[in-house]
Design an enzyme around this catalytic site. Structure first.
Site, short mmCIF file in Angstrom:
data_model
loop_
_atom_site.label_atom_id
_atom_site.label_comp_id
_atom_site.label_asym_id
_atom_site.label_seq_id
_atom_site.Cartn_x
_atom_site.Cartn_y
_atom_site.Cartn_z
N ASP A 165 0.83 -1.21 0.00
CA ASP A 165 0.00 0.00 0.00
C ASP A 165 0.87 1.26 0.00
O ASP A 165 2.01 1.24 0.44
CB ASP A 165 -0.87 0.04 1.27
CG ASP A 165 -2.11 -0.84 1.15
OD1 ASP A 165 -2.41 -1.34 0.05
OD2 ASP A 165 -2.79 -1.01 2.18
N ARG A 180 -0.96 -0.43 -8.75
CA ARG A 180 -2.30 0.05 -8.42
C ARG A 180 -2.28 1.58 -8.43
O ARG A 180 -1.48 2.20 -7.70
CB ARG A 180 -2.71 -0.44 -7.03
CG ARG A 180 -4.05 0.14 -6.57
CD ARG A 180 -4.30 -0.07 -5.08
NE ARG A 180 -4.32 -1.47 -4.72
CZ ARG A 180 -4.07 -1.92 -3.47
NH1 ARG A 180 -3.74 -1.08 -2.51
NH2 ARG A 180 -4.12 -3.20 -3.22
P1 FDA Z 1 -13.69 9.94 -5.26
O1 FDA Z 1 -13.27 10.04 -3.83
O2 FDA Z 1 -13.75 11.18 -6.07
O3 FDA Z 1 -15.09 9.20 -5.30
C1 FDA Z 1 -15.83 9.02 -6.49
C2 FDA Z 1 -17.18 8.45 -6.12
O4 FDA Z 1 -17.00 7.15 -5.57
C3 FDA Z 1 -17.91 9.23 -5.02
O5 FDA Z 1 -18.66 10.28 -5.55
C4 FDA Z 1 -18.76 8.13 -4.42
O6 FDA Z 1 -19.87 7.86 -5.24
C5 FDA Z 1 -17.85 6.94 -4.47
N1 FDA Z 1 -17.02 6.82 -3.25
C6 FDA Z 1 -15.70 7.06 -3.14
N2 FDA Z 1 -15.26 6.82 -1.89
C7 FDA Z 1 -16.34 6.44 -1.20
C8 FDA Z 1 -16.52 6.04 0.14
N3 FDA Z 1 -15.53 6.01 1.02
N4 FDA Z 1 -17.78 5.71 0.52
C9 FDA Z 1 -18.81 5.72 -0.35
N5 FDA Z 1 -18.69 6.09 -1.64
C10 FDA Z 1 -17.47 6.44 -2.06
N6 FDA Z 1 -5.25 5.36 -0.94
C11 FDA Z 1 -3.97 5.51 -0.51
O7 FDA Z 1 -3.59 6.63 -0.19
N7 FDA Z 1 -3.13 4.43 -0.44
C12 FDA Z 1 -3.51 3.18 -0.83
O8 FDA Z 1 -2.73 2.24 -0.76
C13 FDA Z 1 -4.85 3.01 -1.30
N8 FDA Z 1 -5.31 1.80 -1.70
C14 FDA Z 1 -6.53 1.71 -2.32
C15 FDA Z 1 -6.95 0.50 -2.87
C16 FDA Z 1 -8.14 0.44 -3.58
C17 FDA Z 1 -8.54 -0.84 -4.21
C18 FDA Z 1 -8.95 1.60 -3.71
C19 FDA Z 1 -10.23 1.57 -4.48
C20 FDA Z 1 -8.58 2.77 -3.11
C21 FDA Z 1 -7.38 2.84 -2.40
N9 FDA Z 1 -6.99 4.02 -1.78
C22 FDA Z 1 -5.70 4.13 -1.33
C23 FDA Z 1 -7.97 5.11 -1.56
C24 FDA Z 1 -7.93 6.11 -2.68
O9 FDA Z 1 -6.75 6.84 -2.65
C25 FDA Z 1 -9.12 7.08 -2.57
O10 FDA Z 1 -9.03 7.78 -1.37
C26 FDA Z 1 -10.48 6.42 -2.65
O11 FDA Z 1 -10.49 5.37 -3.57
C27 FDA Z 1 -11.55 7.44 -3.09
O12 FDA Z 1 -11.21 7.94 -4.35
P2 FDA Z 1 -12.04 7.59 -5.68
O13 FDA Z 1 -11.02 7.37 -6.76
O14 FDA Z 1 -12.94 6.47 -5.45
O15 FDA Z 1 -12.75 8.93 -6.07
#
Ligand code: FDA
Length: 306
Positions: free
Chosen positions: A132, A182
């Site tokens: 991570d 990732r």
């Molecule tokens: P964004 O936050 O803009 O969300 C887009 C849409 O997705 C929202 O409008 C909502 O609909 C939905 N959504 C997103 N998050 C949600 C939540 N918590 N609850 C409900 N709905 C939600 N970060 C990091 O710093 N180090 C890491 O190692 C990882 N590892 C990791 C693994 C995987 C498989 C994922 C999917 C994410 C991570 N992350 C992470 C977290 C990542 O950096 C980020 O904070 C979250 O994925 C939210 O960003 P989105 O890209 O989803 O977009």
């Protein structure tokens, strides 16, 4: 702004105590966390695999402050990997590891040694490990540990955070044959000197990084729930003529489950990052900070217990 405020409040010990002791917390936690025990993790993995999903299991814990705790975290992964092997789940389930949980803040060679033990157990069980990404002060160390591990375990994956200004260059370094990367937006509170501080810039960086990864010979892991970025990823995949299975989508357990199934039904590989264990506080706070509606969900649960 709200996200930064929540992340700042979350670092206070008083907030930690209030949230951890609130009777409601556990019910909110259950939405995002598979459970506390290895049995819970294996059970949820089985359910996800039966639904056609792949899994990356994360034993919750970070910022470990003593050696015994770091060792216990590594041992939990070894036990988990044995169980996944016994249950024949390793074709679809890998593990994600935070180096700070296995001792990075204490001694980087200890963390590397623990990570290596986890990689050996994963290889024995027939699966692999993704390291991570944590806050930016640990990025160089994490990427150097990954490079070291990849010499013996080439399938070990790295995580890159699109909000960091350096990440496009890191993508270029890591877009190599066999390299699993990732790409996520990034979840920590970072200064503007190192990270883009507004959503459009982060999204633009995400797309630039995605292009670098998809154009290269590596294995991109597209970690986002953002509908716009998922649509752009689909478009870029077609542009670079990437066959399904040469990349995958990844989402968090409990977030947009309908979208997870929609992608699987369309023939995509989708892996669910599935945390388990009792050290859920930091993880939960980052999930709440990502989406104001999650705070409302948390507060509604508080009100309904009164
Ligand atoms: P964004 O936050 O803009 O969300 C887009 C849409 O997705 C929202 O409008 C909502 O609909 C939905 N959504 C997103 N998050 C949600 C939540 N918590 N609850 C409900 N709905 C939600 N970060 C990091 O710093 N180090 C890491 O190692 C990882 N590892 C990791 C693994 C995987 C498989 C994922 C999917 C994410 C991570 N992350 C992470 C977290 C990542 O950096 C980020 O904070 C979250 O994925 C939210 O960003 P989105 O890209 O989803 O977009």
């Amino acid at each position: 702004m709200l996200r930064r405020t929540i992340l700042a409040a979350a670092s206070s010990e008083r907030t930690r105590q209030l949230v951890s002791r609130a009777p409601v917390s556990r019910s909110v936690v259950r939405r995002f966390v598979a459970g506390e025990s290895i049995d819970d993790a294996v059970k949820v993995t089985r359910q996800l695999v039966d639904a056609g999903l792949s899994v990356s299991l994360d034993h919750l814990g970070e910022d470990t402050t003593d050696e015994a705790q770091a060792k216990a975290a590594a041992t939990a992964y070894l036990t988990l990997l044995d169980r996944l092997g016994e249950q024949q789940l390793t074709a679809s389930a890998e593990v994600s590891v935070k180096l700070s949980a296995v001792g990075l803040g204490l001694d980087s060679s200890m963390a590397t040694e623990h990570a290596r033990m986890i990689c050996e157990a994963a290889a024995r069980a027939g699966t692999t490990v993704t390291v991570d990404a944590e806050d930016h002060t640990t990025t160089d160390a994490a990427l150097s540990v990954v490079a070291d591990l990849r010499r013996d375990f080439p399938s070990v994956g790295a995580v890159l955070q699109a909000y960091l200004r350096r990440t496009e260059a890191d993508c270029r370094d890591l877009a190599q044959a066999g390299s699993r990367v990732r790409l996520c937006k990034g979840a920590y509170k970072e200064p503007a000197s190192v990270a883009f501080d507004n959503a459009p810039d982060v999204d633009r960086s995400y797309v630039r990084c995605l292009n670098v990864l998809l154009a290269g010979p590596g294995y991109p892991m597209i970690a986002t729930h953002d509908p716009r970025l998922i649509a752009i990823a689909g478009d870029r995949v077609a542009f670079y003529q990437r066959p399904q299975g040469t990349y995958e989508y990844q989402m968090l357990y409990g977030v947009r489950p309908d979208e997870q199934i929609r992608l699987v039904t369309a023939g995509e590989k989708v892996r669910i990052y599935t945390p388990f264990g009792d050290e859920w506080y930091g993880y939960l706070m980052r999930r709440l900070a990502e989406r104001p509606a999650n705070i409302a969900f948390f507060l509604r649960a508080v009100v309904s217990t009164k």
